[in-house]
Design a protein around this motif. Sequence first.
Motif, short mmCIF file in Angstrom:
data_model
loop_
_atom_site.label_atom_id
_atom_site.label_comp_id
_atom_site.label_asym_id
_atom_site.label_seq_id
_atom_site.Cartn_x
_atom_site.Cartn_y
_atom_site.Cartn_z
N ARG B 246 0.81 -1.22 0.00
CA ARG B 246 0.00 0.00 0.00
C ARG B 246 0.85 1.28 0.00
NH1 ARG B 246 -5.51 0.80 1.63
NH2 ARG B 246 -5.58 -1.32 2.43
N PRO B 247 1.92 1.35 0.82
CA PRO B 247 2.71 2.59 0.80
C PRO B 247 3.34 2.85 -0.58
CG PRO B 247 3.30 1.22 2.69
CD PRO B 247 2.41 0.40 1.82
N TYR B 248 3.43 1.80 -1.39
CA TYR B 248 4.04 1.96 -2.72
C TYR B 248 3.04 2.45 -3.76
CZ TYR B 248 8.52 0.05 -1.36
OH TYR B 248 9.74 -0.11 -0.77
N TRP B 249 1.75 2.26 -3.54
CA TRP B 249 0.81 2.66 -4.60
C TRP B 249 -0.20 3.72 -4.18
CZ3 TRP B 249 -4.14 1.53 -3.17
CH2 TRP B 249 -4.35 0.41 -2.35
N ALA B 269 -6.54 -4.63 -10.63
CA ALA B 269 -6.64 -4.55 -9.17
C ALA B 269 -6.28 -3.15 -8.69
CB ALA B 269 -5.73 -5.59 -8.52
N LEU B 270 -5.23 -2.56 -9.26
CA LEU B 270 -4.82 -1.22 -8.84
C LEU B 270 -5.85 -0.18 -9.25
CD1 LEU B 270 -1.02 -1.55 -9.60
CD2 LEU B 270 -1.99 -0.87 -7.39
N ALA B 271 -6.38 -0.32 -10.47
CA ALA B 271 -7.38 0.64 -10.93
C ALA B 271 -8.61 0.59 -10.03
CB ALA B 271 -7.75 0.34 -12.38
N ALA B 272 -9.00 -0.62 -9.60
CA ALA B 272 -10.16 -0.74 -8.72
C ALA B 272 -9.93 -0.05 -7.38
CB ALA B 272 -10.50 -2.22 -8.51
N GLN B 273 -8.66 0.10 -7.01
CA GLN B 273 -8.34 0.81 -5.76
C GLN B 273 -8.18 2.31 -6.00
OE1 GLN B 273 -8.30 -0.64 -2.71
NE2 GLN B 273 -9.04 -2.43 -3.81
N VAL B 277 -2.57 4.09 -13.03
CA VAL B 277 -1.59 3.13 -13.52
C VAL B 277 -1.35 3.33 -15.01
CG1 VAL B 277 -1.05 0.67 -13.78
CG2 VAL B 277 -2.42 1.44 -11.85
N ARG B 278 -0.08 3.35 -15.41
CA ARG B 278 0.28 3.36 -16.80
C ARG B 278 1.03 2.05 -17.06
NH1 ARG B 278 4.67 5.78 -19.37
NH2 ARG B 278 5.44 6.69 -17.44
N GLU B 279 0.75 1.41 -18.20
CA GLU B 279 1.42 0.14 -18.49
C GLU B 279 2.53 0.35 -19.50
OE1 GLU B 279 -0.96 -3.55 -18.71
OE2 GLU B 279 -2.71 -2.26 -18.44
N ALA B 280 3.66 -0.30 -19.26
CA ALA B 280 4.79 -0.23 -20.19
C ALA B 280 5.14 -1.65 -20.64
CB ALA B 280 5.98 0.43 -19.53
#
Lengths: 303, 303
Positions: B246-249, B269-273, B277-280
């Motif tokens: 959590r502290p990272y995102w 999962a991150l978007a739902a939180q 997020v950008r994907e590379a």
Amino acid sequence: MPRPDWIAADWGTSRLRVWAMAPDGTPLAGARSDDGMARLAPEAFEPALLGLVSPWLAGPATIPVVISGMAGARQGWREAPYRPVPCTPLGPEMLTFDGIDPRLAVAIVPGLSQARPADVMRGEETQIAGLLAAAPGFDGIACLPGTHTKWAQISADEVVGFQTCMTGELFALLSGQSVLRHSVGATGWNAAGFAEAVDDAIGSPQKIAARLFGLRAEALLSGLAPDVARARLSGLLIGLDLAASRPYWLGQEIVLIGEGRLAGHYAEALAAQGAAVREADATEITLAGLRAARALLARKGWP
Amino acid sequence: MPRPDWIAADWGTSRLRVWAMAPDGTPLAGARSDDGMARLAPEAFEPALLGLVSPWLAGPATIPVVISGMAGARQGWREAPYRPVPCTPLGPEMLTFDGIDPRLAVAIVPGLSQARPADVMRGEETQIAGLLAAAPGFDGIACLPGTHTKWAQISADEVVGFQTCMTGELFALLSGQSVLRHSVGATGWNAAGFAEAVDDAIGSPQKIAARLFGLRAEALLSGLAPDVARARLSGLLIGLDLAASRPYWLGQEIVLIGEGRLAGHYAEALAAQGAAVREADATEITLAGLRAARALLARKGWP
């Protein structure tokens, strides 16, 4: 040895244990093998049983065999449908059938199920019956540590609810097959490392995913000793179990039904949390439960 | 194909990938094998490399080979000691040596270490260098999902700190080797089941130990479908990872460097939180990092 009155059997996933029982319920002899449910097709159960008990079967007379555990699983000898909680640990719904060998009259004790949260047990219900036979009117928690640790709430002679944590299986997989196997010793222990890891996991269960790899990193960076890593891995997983099972042990009277080191570790971890724990011998409790099942069957006139 | 100017290599635990590189940094060709670090003794690395790159080695001239990943591990080709964070992802401390085959001049990029909490990475530092080459001045979080998912905080061109979660390895062990293998499908997916399990694990990480066996119990009691069980197991483990990370995102800019389904699941999962997020593309980022390492070595006059 006189011919036994009946045979008690505890059929686990990975091993089979049998006892020749006297009419008064005293075990006259015992035997065990690695013929657990996991390695047997349905038709292989009776030969596996006979392989252990045939020395006790003098003469043509039929002998009752009362079995708890995984013999009643869907992949077992014959399926004994679960009984839903809340219910007494043993009930009239025993699965009984005759062996192909006419000397065998078989009874399998059904396991218990819980609808929400979904959970199942097979074998532990017989141990809980044994606990109630040894301590009539017991009101509290039975903790049964193992590959799949069970926590059961017992009240008014019934199993009110229960919960399973895959603690032993997680330890075996992580210590034996994950990247942690390079850092976690196959033996050895460190009491302080265990206690700290239990505290850490109970206090910060949300950090567990990062804590695990930390054992590997500490071994690489600062030479974490394999015995300390082993104790800390066990502590993290038992602590995570205790975090999930808090409603089962907080302020409750707990009987720990287990054997060997794992039960000792649970006892330590619970005591450190201030929980009142009494330990009971798993084999004695299992036999007490199988005696209770035999008595219940006898009252029904079986066999 | 013209003779390449240099060779880029990403040597993982379970696979080796190589690219023939033009002077301008364009990949001319690529090859891969299953000769990962885990299956190779130190003397087997050079033959494994030659097995893939020898078609590119026309003539006797020496060719630089720049390698990231596990070739520099203690059990790898030659140990390249970790560089402690905070530090730039690449530094002057490259491990360089000549091959037994005189045509090979080898450079191995060292991994990074963190003292407290203890953590290590090998390979991801090169991807982080690639991210910084593609997005100079990036300030935020790199999330690199995988067998061992890494979360790295990047600021002022340095890796400030990082964290590893064994999420992919836990999924493989639990879905393939634990009792859950009977209930979790090898393929298939259920988006709603995944999302609910992520929420459940992030919101109640202390319950994870009980939730896992719940998948088995639901399969036995109410026929939980194998694809739903698979998505829920993945969701529980990615949710547990997110709880630890959590502290990272939380409130951070996140670049997700990954491939295929796993990266997609983390993104969901991150978007739902509510995380941005950008994907590379992992391969492009890896190549960008290896180019940065090659440029750094060239500035030092190597080879």
